[in-house]
Scaffold this active site. Sequence first.
Site, PDB file in Angstrom:
ATOM      1  N   GLU A 155       0.804  -1.235   0.000  1.00 46.71           N
ATOM      2  CA  GLU A 155       0.000   0.000   0.000  1.00 46.71           C
ATOM      3  C   GLU A 155       0.836   1.282   0.000  1.00 46.71           C
ATOM      4  OE1 GLU A 155      -2.776  -0.405   3.269  1.00 46.71           O
ATOM      5  OE2 GLU A 155      -3.769  -2.110   2.340  1.00 46.71           O
ATOM      6  N   ASN A 196       2.204  -5.251  -3.139  1.00 44.41           N
ATOM      7  CA  ASN A 196       0.794  -5.577  -2.866  1.00 44.41           C
ATOM      8  C   ASN A 196       0.002  -4.306  -2.578  1.00 44.41           C
ATOM      9  OD1 ASN A 196      -1.203  -7.719  -2.241  1.00 44.41           O
ATOM     10  ND2 ASN A 196      -1.078  -6.995  -0.130  1.00 44.41           N
ATOM     11  N   HIS A 232     -10.272  -6.340  -2.247  1.00 47.64           N
ATOM     12  CA  HIS A 232     -11.344  -6.142  -1.262  1.00 47.64           C
ATOM     13  C   HIS A 232     -12.473  -5.400  -1.982  1.00 47.64           C
ATOM     14  CE1 HIS A 232      -8.941  -7.501   2.088  1.00 47.64           C
ATOM     15  NE2 HIS A 232      -7.957  -6.690   1.729  1.00 47.64           N
ATOM     16  N   GLU A 260      -6.097 -10.890  -1.332  1.00 50.17           N
ATOM     17  CA  GLU A 260      -6.933 -10.648  -0.138  1.00 50.17           C
ATOM     18  C   GLU A 260      -8.413 -10.573  -0.504  1.00 50.17           C
ATOM     19  OE1 GLU A 260      -5.452  -7.332   2.174  1.00 50.17           O
ATOM     20  OE2 GLU A 260      -3.357  -7.816   1.731  1.00 50.17           O
ATOM     21  N   ASP A 262     -12.170 -10.455  -0.797  1.00 51.70           N
ATOM     22  CA  ASP A 262     -13.466 -10.570  -0.121  1.00 51.70           C
ATOM     23  C   ASP A 262     -14.451  -9.652  -0.844  1.00 51.70           C
ATOM     24  OD1 ASP A 262     -12.710  -8.050   1.061  1.00 51.70           O
ATOM     25  OD2 ASP A 262     -12.163  -9.007   2.954  1.00 51.70           O
TER      26      ASP A 262
HETATM   27  C1  XIL Z   1      -6.151  -6.426   8.304  1.00 49.27           C
HETATM   28  C2  XIL Z   1      -6.505  -7.614   9.166  1.00 49.27           C
HETATM   29  O1  XIL Z   1      -7.452  -8.396   8.496  1.00 49.27           O
HETATM   30  C3  XIL Z   1      -7.043  -7.161  10.501  1.00 49.27           C
HETATM   31  O2  XIL Z   1      -7.220  -8.266  11.379  1.00 49.27           O
HETATM   32  C4  XIL Z   1      -6.077  -6.153  11.131  1.00 49.27           C
HETATM   33  O3  XIL Z   1      -6.665  -5.641  12.307  1.00 49.27           O
HETATM   34  C5  XIL Z   1      -5.767  -5.018  10.171  1.00 49.27           C
HETATM   35  O4  XIL Z   1      -5.267  -5.543   8.958  1.00 49.27           O
HETATM   36  N1  XIL Z   1      -4.905  -4.762   3.622  1.00 49.27           N
HETATM   37  C6  XIL Z   1      -3.904  -5.584   4.076  1.00 49.27           C
HETATM   38  C7  XIL Z   1      -4.147  -6.453   5.249  1.00 49.27           C
HETATM   39  O5  XIL Z   1      -2.852  -5.669   3.437  1.00 49.27           O
HETATM   40  O6  XIL Z   1      -2.986  -6.680   6.000  1.00 49.27           O
HETATM   41  C8  XIL Z   1      -5.234  -5.922   6.134  1.00 49.27           C
HETATM   42  O7  XIL Z   1      -5.505  -6.902   7.132  1.00 49.27           O
HETATM   43  C9  XIL Z   1      -6.464  -5.600   5.337  1.00 49.27           C
HETATM   44  C10 XIL Z   1      -6.169  -4.539   4.293  1.00 49.27           C
END
Ligand code: XIL
Length: 342
Positions: A155, A196, A232, A260, A262
């Site tokens: 990020e 990422n 996401h 990641e 969802d």
């Molecule tokens: C999130 C986790 O799911 C949570 O449990 C934690 O509190 C915060 O981080 N992008 C990412 C992940 O790269 O590491 C994040 O994960 C979600 C967003």
Amino acid sequence: MTCLAACGGGESPPAAPAVPVVLSADSIPLRALAQQAGIRIGSAGDRGFRWTGTDGSNFRAILSREFSVLTPENDMKFDHVHPAPTTYYFAGADSLVTFAQQNQMSVRGHTLVWHQQLPSWVNSAASAQSALVDHITTVVGHFKGKLLAWDVVNEAFNDDGTRRSTYWSDHIGPSYIELAFRTARAADPDVPLFYNDYNIEGLGSKSDSVYAMVKDFLARGVPINGVGLQSHFVVNGVPSTLGANIARFVALGIKVHITELDVRVPTPSTSVSLAAQAQNYHDVVAACIQVKGCELVTMWGFTDKDSWVPGTFPGFGEALPWDAFFQQKPAFHSVYDALAGR
Ligand code: XIL
């Protein structure tokens, strides 16, 4: 609803079983279907490993049966593994690696350099550069030879494509990104190194900036092997250019991982929103299968019992293919179908 092993002939399955039963003996594991499709299928998870009783055993049983890749959701992050300047803590992450090895799963390392989940001590570190180099050298060295990939930097861009101002950029300058990649490569000559980010799944200014960075790194010999598209999504928000975007990164000679995934819906869900969610999951998995070089689809967890979504996006949730009782949702079946080529 799938009739689970506990369903007797003619009996209706319970709506919300007191003792969740897990494994549908009638289906092929997702990981086997994925292998046939030429990709891997993964899940994040770490809190589930600490659940006791039925929840914990259900979590571990589904994880190991259905998935071939595990990403520690938090246990490899900076604050977890490096809580004080000269203190490293690997027991949590090591136990996940052991679980994965026992179940023929690979582990994706996540994540070395990020602006979140940083321990407070870095703010008073004498040298941010030394902190970064020491952290990467030690952590990558610890897991050397054991991981499928590392998310080296997470990020680093704003949504408009400019570089995000972070502790690392402010203290080291924009070159912290390539320093991170070079340091990771020095610590493990073989592990694939990934950048990422989110909102880089489709074509657009943010993914253009990442694309330009990767191209520049490759031209200058900065070691980078892949890009992670976090994915996401909000329901019906999968970009139509996902496939084209994956293809252009792969055309640079690097790999793409969906890291990641969802798909959040307004809560409470409806049969309509869950059907749309299922279609979105199908589209993402199919897009990855379509492009050789897209190696992996990882979900950010698999059960609605434990997801970061409700706490981060108020009013949204139910973002994963299994519900909070470990029952398969329409999205499970759509992932299954996509992996099976349907
Ligand atoms: C999130 C986790 O799911 C949570 O449990 C934690 O509190 C915060 O981080 N992008 C990412 C992940 O790269 O590491 C994040 O994960 C979600 C967003």
